[in-house]
Design a protein around this motif. Structure first.
Motif, PDB file in Angstrom:
ATOM      1  N   ARG A  48      42.158  43.448  50.016  1.00 10.25           N
ATOM      2  CA  ARG A  48      41.496  42.169  50.257  1.00 10.25           C
ATOM      3  C   ARG A  48      40.743  41.681  49.011  1.00 10.25           C
ATOM      4  O   ARG A  48      40.855  40.517  48.625  1.00 10.25           O
ATOM      5  N   SER A  49      39.986  42.558  48.359  1.00 13.18           N
ATOM      6  CA  SER A  49      39.156  42.145  47.230  1.00 13.18           C
ATOM      7  C   SER A  49      39.991  41.807  45.993  1.00 13.18           C
ATOM      8  O   SER A  49      39.698  40.838  45.287  1.00 13.18           O
ATOM      9  N   THR A  50      41.042  42.581  45.717  1.00 10.87           N
ATOM     10  CA  THR A  50      41.860  42.296  44.536  1.00 10.87           C
ATOM     11  C   THR A  50      42.705  41.038  44.723  1.00 10.87           C
ATOM     12  O   THR A  50      42.961  40.312  43.756  1.00 10.87           O
ATOM     13  N   LEU A  51      43.131  40.751  45.947  1.00  6.43           N
ATOM     14  CA  LEU A  51      43.869  39.511  46.190  1.00  6.43           C
ATOM     15  C   LEU A  51      42.957  38.305  46.004  1.00  6.43           C
ATOM     16  O   LEU A  51      43.372  37.281  45.437  1.00  6.43           O
ATOM     17  N   ALA A  52      41.703  38.415  46.457  1.00  4.12           N
ATOM     18  CA  ALA A  52      40.746  37.325  46.253  1.00  4.12           C
ATOM     19  C   ALA A  52      40.513  37.090  44.767  1.00  4.12           C
ATOM     20  O   ALA A  52      40.448  35.938  44.302  1.00  4.12           O
TER      21      ALA A  52
ATOM     22  N   HIS B 163      53.625  41.635  57.451  1.00  2.00           N
ATOM     23  CA  HIS B 163      52.591  41.341  58.449  1.00  2.00           C
ATOM     24  C   HIS B 163      51.300  40.891  57.788  1.00  2.00           C
ATOM     25  O   HIS B 163      50.609  39.988  58.273  1.00  2.00           O
ATOM     26  N   ALA B 164      50.954  41.516  56.652  1.00  2.93           N
ATOM     27  CA  ALA B 164      49.726  41.174  55.937  1.00  2.93           C
ATOM     28  C   ALA B 164      49.915  39.981  54.999  1.00  2.93           C
ATOM     29  O   ALA B 164      49.026  39.676  54.196  1.00  2.93           O
ATOM     30  N   GLU B 165      51.081  39.349  55.098  1.00  2.00           N
ATOM     31  CA  GLU B 165      51.399  38.153  54.299  1.00  2.00           C
ATOM     32  C   GLU B 165      51.363  38.441  52.804  1.00  2.00           C
ATOM     33  O   GLU B 165      50.891  37.629  52.000  1.00  2.00           O
ATOM     34  N   HIS B 166      51.879  39.612  52.438  1.00  2.00           N
ATOM     35  CA  HIS B 166      52.041  39.951  51.027  1.00  2.00           C
ATOM     36  C   HIS B 166      53.310  39.328  50.446  1.00  2.00           C
ATOM     37  O   HIS B 166      53.505  39.349  49.241  1.00  2.00           O
ATOM     38  N   GLY B 167      54.193  38.824  51.331  1.00  2.00           N
ATOM     39  CA  GLY B 167      55.517  38.397  50.910  1.00  2.00           C
ATOM     40  C   GLY B 167      55.506  37.384  49.791  1.00  2.00           C
ATOM     41  O   GLY B 167      56.287  37.482  48.835  1.00  2.00           O
TER      42      GLY B 167
ATOM     43  N   LEU C 128      48.202  40.823  38.874  1.00  2.00           N
ATOM     44  CA  LEU C 128      49.174  40.908  39.954  1.00  2.00           C
ATOM     45  C   LEU C 128      49.548  42.355  40.227  1.00  2.00           C
ATOM     46  O   LEU C 128      49.632  42.790  41.389  1.00  2.00           O
ATOM     47  N   TYR C 129      49.748  43.130  39.176  1.00  2.00           N
ATOM     48  CA  TYR C 129      50.057  44.551  39.344  1.00  2.00           C
ATOM     49  C   TYR C 129      48.904  45.294  40.006  1.00  2.00           C
ATOM     50  O   TYR C 129      49.114  46.177  40.845  1.00  2.00           O
ATOM     51  N   LYS C 130      47.692  44.962  39.605  1.00  2.00           N
ATOM     52  CA  LYS C 130      46.536  45.631  40.214  1.00  2.00           C
ATOM     53  C   LYS C 130      46.489  45.362  41.710  1.00  2.00           C
ATOM     54  O   LYS C 130      46.261  46.282  42.514  1.00  2.00           O
ATOM     55  N   TRP C 131      46.705  44.099  42.093  1.00  2.00           N
ATOM     56  CA  TRP C 131      46.712  43.794  43.530  1.00  2.00           C
ATOM     57  C   TRP C 131      47.867  44.509  44.230  1.00  2.00           C
ATOM     58  O   TRP C 131      47.692  45.054  45.330  1.00  2.00           O
ATOM     59  N   MET C 132      49.045  44.547  43.603  1.00  2.00           N
ATOM     60  CA  MET C 132      50.186  45.197  44.243  1.00  2.00           C
ATOM     61  C   MET C 132      49.896  46.673  44.504  1.00  2.00           C
ATOM     62  O   MET C 132      50.261  47.208  45.556  1.00  2.00           O
ATOM     63  N   ARG C 133      49.228  47.329  43.559  1.00  2.00           N
ATOM     64  CA  ARG C 133      48.886  48.735  43.770  1.00  2.00           C
ATOM     65  C   ARG C 133      47.959  48.888  44.973  1.00  2.00           C
ATOM     66  O   ARG C 133      48.120  49.803  45.790  1.00  2.00           O
ATOM     67  N   CYS C 134      46.995  47.994  45.096  1.00  2.00           N
ATOM     68  CA  CYS C 134      46.058  48.071  46.218  1.00  2.00           C
ATOM     69  C   CYS C 134      46.722  47.673  47.536  1.00  2.00           C
ATOM     70  O   CYS C 134      46.377  48.205  48.595  1.00  2.00           O
ATOM     71  N   SER C 135      47.685  46.759  47.464  1.00  2.00           N
ATOM     72  CA  SER C 135      48.367  46.335  48.691  1.00  2.00           C
ATOM     73  C   SER C 135      49.186  47.478  49.285  1.00  2.00           C
ATOM     74  O   SER C 135      49.464  47.494  50.496  1.00  2.00           O
ATOM     75  N   GLU C 136      49.596  48.449  48.448  1.00  2.00           N
ATOM     76  CA  GLU C 136      50.334  49.597  48.953  1.00  2.00           C
ATOM     77  C   GLU C 136      49.494  50.407  49.941  1.00  2.00           C
ATOM     78  O   GLU C 136      50.028  51.040  50.863  1.00  2.00           O
ATOM     79  N   LEU C 137      48.176  50.405  49.746  1.00  2.00           N
ATOM     80  CA  LEU C 137      47.296  51.173  50.639  1.00  2.00           C
ATOM     81  C   LEU C 137      47.284  50.574  52.045  1.00  2.00           C
ATOM     82  O   LEU C 137      47.241  51.296  53.041  1.00  2.00           O
ATOM     83  N   THR C 138      47.323  49.243  52.120  1.00  2.00           N
ATOM     84  CA  THR C 138      47.437  48.584  53.422  1.00  2.00           C
ATOM     85  C   THR C 138      48.782  48.905  54.067  1.00  2.00           C
ATOM     86  O   THR C 138      48.861  49.225  55.256  1.00  2.00           O
ATOM     87  N   ALA C 139      49.856  48.820  53.280  1.00  2.00           N
ATOM     88  CA  ALA C 139      51.194  49.057  53.809  1.00  2.00           C
ATOM     89  C   ALA C 139      51.375  50.513  54.249  1.00  2.00           C
ATOM     90  O   ALA C 139      52.086  50.783  55.218  1.00  2.00           O
ATOM     91  N   ASP C 140      50.743  51.461  53.543  1.00  2.00           N
ATOM     92  CA  ASP C 140      50.819  52.863  53.963  1.00  2.00           C
ATOM     93  C   ASP C 140      50.227  53.032  55.360  1.00  2.00           C
ATOM     94  O   ASP C 140      50.742  53.812  56.180  1.00  2.00           O
ATOM     95  N   ARG C 141      49.150  52.317  55.634  1.00  2.00           N
ATOM     96  CA  ARG C 141      48.546  52.381  56.961  1.00  2.00           C
ATOM     97  C   ARG C 141      49.498  51.815  58.016  1.00  2.00           C
ATOM     98  O   ARG C 141      49.627  52.372  59.116  1.00  2.00           O
TER      99      ARG C 141
END
Length: 344
Positions: free
Chosen positions: A79-83, A192-196, A227-240
């Motif tokens: 959430r924070s890195t996407l913002a 689902h988290a609208e990362h698409g 963008l890469y930093k956010w993608m790395r963090c978005s993986e944590l949401t997707a793992d859940r």
């Protein structure tokens, strides 16, 4: 790899029986608060009943997480890195330019040209696993599923108007069905988290430099790194999401271990990889980074140009969520629900 028994996995994850994490969970049937040990709740949820009414504390694996919102399992770093990414000068304009000029067309055309589209007549077994993951997450739309020939164990998702999931064939060499379902749930979590939208932008930037020309070069440092930093963090949401889809912690951790060490014939003939030392490896790394600012900085620098974080880091964050986050609350039926679910 044959999964460890519940007792073996519990001993691997929580070797100190005096320090086993405990959760207070509210029974969805009568409202009574129950004190449960995390290992039993995670590994044997069907044996956990309310002390007052005797009803099951947790949903069964066959019950969907009805109308669950992605916010219920979104990682705070995602959430924070996407913002921060959206706040970068020029990024909203980049997204508009890319989607209006290229959009999803180039990626979908590449899939139709070079991969196999799965359906009822083509690889229905893989489609069935995707449907099971979709049912578990109560994900409303059905993405197009593609199978791509590659020795690499990987999967990827893209798109907003016509979302798609691509499974690399190498993944099927390494994983059993439950682990594949975890991976498919991971990819559905991105959708689902609208990362698409932003993952599509990343894929176009990575593969379309010739189309972007000088624009791509101009954007290469600040926006691409963010963008890469956010993608790395978005993986944590997707793992859940992957864990919620398969609801098997050993399978989700097994996926990560196999991504780190592989599961090739040469490995299987010589040894049986075990979760216990791998989890201990991740916990040791976590303690090392916490105790040394330099190790933490070094880890950040080493992943700066990568779209995925270190495997052990993902293990650490997933276990932390299971032990101290709201994973068990979600399985007990207490989670944020989507206000306006999208029709399938």
């Amino acid at each position: 790899m044959k999964h460890e028994s519940h007792a073996e996995l519990a001993a691997a994850l929580w070797p100190d029986k005096k320090d086993v994490p405990v959760k207070l969970l509210t029974c969805r049937h009568c409202g009574r608060r129950n004190r449960v040990q995390v290992p039993k709740a995670v590994l044997e949820p069907s044996r956990c009943e309310c002390g007052a009414c005797g009803q099951a504390l947790f949903l069964t694996p066959e019950e969907p997480l009805t109308r669950i919102s992605s916010s219920a399992y979104e990682h705070s770093l995602d959430r924070s890195t996407l913002a921060a990414l959206k706040a970068l000068p020029g990024f909203p304009a980049l997204v508009r330019w890319l989607m209006s000029n290229l959009g999803e067309r180039s990626l979908r055309l590449e899939c139709l040209s070079s991969t196999v589209m799965c359906g009822e007549a083509q690889f229905p077994e893989l489609v069935k696993l995707l449907e099971e993951a979709r049912h578990g997450l109560d994900f409303p739309s059905q993405p197009t599923l593609f199978l791509s020939e590659s020795p690499h164990a990987n999967a990827v998702t893209f798109g907003t108007e016509e979302p798609a999931v691509i499974v690399y064939a190498g993944l099927l060499d390494h994983l059993d069905d439950t682990e594949v379902k975890s991976v498919l749930g991971h990819e559905l979590g991105h959708l689902h988290a609208e990362h698409g939208l932003y993952r599509t932008v990343a894929l176009v930037l990575a593969g379309g430099s010739g189309l972007l020309g000088t624009v791509g070069q101009w954007l290469s440092f600040p926006l691409q790194k963010a963008l890469y930093k956010w993608m790395r963090c978005s993986e944590l949401t997707a793992d859940r999401a992957g864990l919620l889809a398969c609801r098997d912690l050993s399978a989700s951790l097994g996926v990560l271990m196999k991504l780190a060490g592989g599961h090739r014939p040469g490995t299987r003939q010589r040894t049986k990889m075990k979760l216990a030392p791998f989890v201990q490896q991740a916990r040791t790394l976590a303690k090392q980074e916490e105790s040394s600012w330099f190790d933490g900085l070094l880890a950040m620098l080493l992943t700066m140009n990568q779209s995925h974080p270190f495997i052990a880091w993902r293990v650490m964050h997933l276990l932390e969520w299971v032990e101290h986050g709201n994973y068990l609350d979600i399985l007990s039926g207490h989670y944020e629900r989507a206000k306006n679910p999208v029709a399938a």
